[in-house]
Motif scaffolding. Structure first.
Motif, mmCIF file in Angstrom:
data_model
loop_
_atom_site.group_PDB
_atom_site.id
_atom_site.type_symbol
_atom_site.label_atom_id
_atom_site.label_comp_id
_atom_site.label_asym_id
_atom_site.label_seq_id
_atom_site.Cartn_x
_atom_site.Cartn_y
_atom_site.Cartn_z
ATOM 1 N N LEU A 147 30.306 80.102 14.614
ATOM 2 C CA LEU A 147 29.316 78.422 15.765
ATOM 3 C C LEU A 147 28.720 80.110 16.920
ATOM 4 N N LEU A 148 29.509 80.423 17.431
ATOM 5 C CA LEU A 148 29.428 80.804 18.674
ATOM 6 C C LEU A 148 28.605 82.122 18.863
ATOM 7 N N ALA A 176 23.432 68.311 16.360
ATOM 8 C CA ALA A 176 24.803 67.781 16.124
ATOM 9 C C ALA A 176 25.501 67.607 14.376
ATOM 10 N N PRO A 177 24.591 68.181 13.217
ATOM 11 C CA PRO A 177 25.347 68.237 12.213
ATOM 12 C C PRO A 177 26.130 69.639 12.075
ATOM 13 N N ARG A 178 26.180 70.683 12.978
ATOM 14 C CA ARG A 178 26.887 71.931 13.353
ATOM 15 C C ARG A 178 28.380 71.585 13.410
ATOM 16 N N ALA A 195 31.428 71.484 12.263
ATOM 17 C CA ALA A 195 33.150 72.068 12.662
ATOM 18 C C ALA A 195 33.756 71.495 13.167
ATOM 19 N N VAL A 196 33.548 69.880 13.132
ATOM 20 C CA VAL A 196 34.843 68.860 13.416
ATOM 21 C C VAL A 196 35.959 68.366 11.861
ATOM 22 N N LEU A 219 24.519 74.781 5.526
ATOM 23 C CA LEU A 219 22.739 74.415 5.043
ATOM 24 C C LEU A 219 21.978 73.689 5.611
ATOM 25 N N VAL A 220 23.022 72.855 6.618
ATOM 26 C CA VAL A 220 22.475 71.454 6.740
ATOM 27 C C VAL A 220 22.130 72.317 8.528
#
Length: 337
Positions: free
Chosen positions: A118-119, A135-137, A141-142, A335-336
């Motif tokens: 992600l970073l 928000a989905p990413r 991750a959470v 994917l999302v």
């Protein structure tokens, strides 16, 4: 569908690769020596594959600064670090496996891989296509982190709490429940995942420069072999393969080194080549999902049946639930988002 199945199968082999390299370490006496053998075998196979696929092995790498194309003439210095990251990844896995078991050796790096990925995407590191956090990413991750905590037993569903605490007296899990030092090893596992993400991104860019993912993987392994050779020589690491005393093994043939301890390099070469083909055909997202599914299944099998000398660790409902939560999180990220 065929390539997805291949990704799952190859992913299942990765925990076996770690187990094989760990067993090889026992016979040679040092982690760096075991990785050197593993990288050398993988490099040999990739050299043959590169020769068959492209008609060349390493020729053309010197032309990075003198060819045609938008990136030629300005190849970044970090383009060679893919092999170094691979060395760090294998070394971390060999150190983690006997201490945390197959499952944690797989799931902790997945968390690090997702966070680092992600970073890398958000800041466009290593010339990666920039992709802002959504928000989905973030939710994905959470969920990955939550799934890891459930899988390693830190967070337990109430009904599974009693069964998830069952462990054999000398299993990695029994040690993981004692003392704060286990968190240092778990942190190392997350860092290993960061090396995985960096290696994939760097090798992807190198593949674009060389116009061949297979040759890029070969170059990456060549750098790894060179780095390891220097470390082994100047660190005076042992290279002689010895037979272990009977006390180190469980069966009557304990004085023999099993042939399977050499398959780590084969699996590494197959994995890198398969990944390169899958990314080009079905995309990065589905490739990551299929591979991670295989890794999770493979780690459960290694722990459950004590494959390749690994201690047997019960597979509980909490572990399965944690892996499913992780898989949903990875799907949201890849994917999302």
């Amino acid at each position: 569908m065929f390539l997805v199945a291949c990704g799952i199968i190859v992913g299942c082999l990765l925990p076996i690769q770690t187990a094989a390299n760990t067993r090889l370490k026992l016979s040679v006496g040092a982690p760096l020596s075991a990785i050197f053998y593993s990288f050398s075998i993988g490099f040999t196979l990739l050299t043959v594959a590169s020769l068959v696929a492209t008609g060349a092995v390493l020729p053309g790498i010197i032309d990075l600064h003198g060819g045609t194309g938008p990136d030629y003439g300005s190849a970044p210095w970090w383009i060679w670090l893919g092999g170094v990251a691979g060395v760090a990844m294998l070394l971390g896995n060999i150190l983690l496996f006997p201490r945390l078991g197959a499952l944690q050796t797989v799931v902790l790096p997945i968390a690090g891989q997702i966070i680092s990925g992600l970073l890398i995407d958000h800041f466009g590191l290593f010339h990666a296509p920039q992709s802002s956090l959504t928000a989905p990413r973030i939710l994905g991750a959470v969920l990955v982190i939550l799934g890891v905590l459930i899988a390693v037993g830190v967070v337990r569903p109430r009904r599974a709490a009693s069964s998830s605490s069952i462990s054999t007296p000398n299993s990695p899990e029994s040690h993981a429940m004692r003392g704060p030092q286990v968190w240092l090893w778990r942190l190392l596992g997350v860092c290993v995942g960061g090396f995985v993400a960096a290696q994939a991104t760097i090798n992807s860019h190198l593949g674009q420069l060389l116009n061949s993912p297979v040759r890029a993987a070969t170059v990456s392994f060549a750098v790894g072999v060179a780095v390891l050779a220097v470390l082994v020589i100047f660190g005076r690491q042992p290279l002689k393969v010895k037979r272990l005393p009977a006390s180190h093994e469980k069966d009557a043939q304990s004085d023999k080194n099993p042939p399977w301890m050499w398959i780590g390099g084969f699996i590494g070469a197959i994995f890198v080549t398969t990944q390169a083909i899958m990314v080009a055909q079905i995309g990065t997202g589905m490739t990551v999902i299929a591979t991670l599914m295989g890794m999770m299944v493979g780690s459960l099998l290694v722990d459950r049946f004590g494959l390749m000398g690994a201690p047997r660790v019960p597979v509980t409902k909490a572990k399965v639930a944690g892996l499913l939560v992780m898989l949903v999180g990875v799907a949201l990220v890849r994917l999302v988002g």
